[in-house]
Each structure stands twice: as C-alpha cells, then as structure tokens.
Motif scaffolding. Structure first.
Motif, short mmCIF file in Angstrom:
data_model
loop_
_atom_site.label_atom_id
_atom_site.label_comp_id
_atom_site.label_asym_id
_atom_site.label_seq_id
_atom_site.Cartn_x
_atom_site.Cartn_y
_atom_site.Cartn_z
N UNK A 25 0.95 -1.24 -0.01
CA UNK A 25 -0.03 0.17 0.17
C UNK A 25 0.79 1.25 0.20
N UNK A 26 0.26 2.22 0.75
CA UNK A 26 0.88 3.49 0.84
C UNK A 26 2.34 3.52 1.35
N UNK A 27 2.64 2.60 2.14
CA UNK A 27 3.95 2.20 2.87
C UNK A 27 5.14 1.79 1.82
N UNK A 28 4.65 1.38 0.61
CA UNK A 28 5.63 0.83 -0.47
C UNK A 28 6.04 1.81 -1.16
N UNK A 29 5.84 2.96 -1.14
CA UNK A 29 6.28 3.97 -1.88
C UNK A 29 7.56 4.41 -1.55
N UNK A 30 8.79 4.14 -2.33
CA UNK A 30 10.04 4.71 -1.89
C UNK A 30 9.97 6.24 -2.19
N UNK A 31 11.31 6.74 -1.71
CA UNK A 31 11.46 8.36 -1.81
C UNK A 31 11.55 8.61 -3.11
N UNK A 33 10.31 7.02 -5.86
CA UNK A 33 8.97 6.98 -6.57
C UNK A 33 8.12 8.39 -6.21
N UNK A 34 8.16 8.84 -4.90
CA UNK A 34 7.65 10.14 -4.18
C UNK A 34 8.13 11.33 -5.32
N UNK A 35 9.62 11.45 -5.47
CA UNK A 35 10.07 12.45 -6.34
C UNK A 35 9.84 12.49 -7.51
N UNK A 36 9.52 11.28 -8.06
CA UNK A 36 9.30 10.95 -9.65
C UNK A 36 7.83 11.68 -9.70
N UNK A 37 6.74 11.29 -8.67
CA UNK A 37 5.53 11.65 -8.78
C UNK A 37 5.50 13.19 -8.91
N UNK A 38 6.48 13.89 -7.89
CA UNK A 38 6.16 15.16 -7.68
C UNK A 38 6.67 15.83 -8.84
N UNK A 39 7.67 15.41 -9.84
CA UNK A 39 8.17 15.92 -11.04
C UNK A 39 7.14 15.97 -12.17
N UNK A 40 6.39 14.71 -12.02
CA UNK A 40 5.54 14.78 -13.26
C UNK A 40 4.12 15.46 -12.85
N UNK A 41 4.16 16.18 -11.48
CA UNK A 41 3.01 17.05 -11.32
C UNK A 41 1.86 16.35 -10.69
N UNK A 42 2.13 15.07 -10.43
CA UNK A 42 1.06 14.33 -9.66
C UNK A 42 0.72 14.88 -8.22
N UNK A 43 -0.46 14.58 -7.99
CA UNK A 43 -0.67 15.02 -6.44
C UNK A 43 -0.11 14.19 -5.53
N UNK A 44 0.66 14.57 -4.52
CA UNK A 44 1.43 13.54 -3.68
C UNK A 44 1.24 14.13 -2.11
#
Length: 143
Positions: A25-31, A33-44
């Motif tokens: 779930x949410x705990x599986x997101x590595x840093x 993956x979180x940074x990649x989602x921020x760069x792509x403009x997704x809501x994090x």
C-alpha cells in the motif's frame, strides 16, 4: 531390524525457505517514486508520523506533560471511614473472633482485615458483603 513404511527407503527432506515480503500500500512508496511523482505534477500527500523513523516509543512522550506538571493537587484513593473501621472491629470482637479467624471465614488474607480495621483499605463491595455475612451485621457505608 525395524520395519515399517517410513523407515525404508531414502528420506525426502526439502529445504524450507522463509521470505519476508515488503511493505504494501502507501508504505511501499520509496522516496524515489515520491520524487518522480512530484516531478510529473501528480498530487502527492506525505505525512510525517509521530516519532517516525526513530527508536522512540509512542508512549515515552506524554502530550499532556505540561498539564501534569502544573497540577499540584495531590490525589488519594478513598479509604474506609472511621465509623466503618470501628464498627468492623466491634462486630468482630462481639463474635469473639481474631482477625485471622475472620479472614479465614471470608476466604481472604489476614492483611485484608488488618487494612480494613486500620483504615488503610480501599473499599471493595464484595469483601464488605462477605464481612456483613460472616459477622451477621450490617456495617455502615465504607466511604
């Protein structure tokens, strides 16, 4: 020579391997993956957990510590009243029983009777009912 189906032939031992699964779930997101989602403009949404990543217990810091420190009032448990302890002592002596004899009559330790008669005991309804029955009297309110 022992006989039987399990003792004849070769033993078939298979290794058992335990594998530890990763977080789900949410705990599986590595840093990364979180940074990649921020760069792509997704809501994090990231939440900082209380004492997260440290070795502190959640109970080691008390949120109301300041309120506890400011409170100077002393709290005590309610003990049996003077009237109760005197009535108990008089009823026991009227029956010509020792504290130990009364304690065995109600299936309690001798220290329980001693605490009630000295006024140190915290009132317990079950014990008071046992005392009433064993002594054949109605003791006053303990509080």
């Amino acid at each position: 020579m022992p006989s039987g189906p399990s003792l004849q032939g070769a033993q078939d031992w298979a290794p058992v391997v335990w594998t530890k699964t990763g977080p789900k779930g949410k705990a599986s997101k590595s840093s990364a993956e979180v940074n990649a989602a921020r760069r792509s403009g997704a809501a994090v949404e990231t939440d900082k957990k209380f004492a997260g990543g440290s070795n502190k217990s959640a109970h080691s810091t008390v949120p109301n510590a300041k309120k506890l420190d400011e409170n100077t009032e002393t709290f005590r448990h309610d003990t049996v009243s003077h009237d109760f302890k005197m009535a108990l002592q008089q009823a026991r002596l009227a029956k010509k029983m020792s504290q130990a004899a009364l304690a065995t009559a109600i299936n309690e330790k001798g220290t329980v009777i001693n605490e009630y008669e000295s006024g140190k005991a915290i009132p317990n309804g079950a014990i008071i009912n046992k005392l009433n029955r064993a002594l054949g009297v109605r003791l006053p309110k303990a509080k």
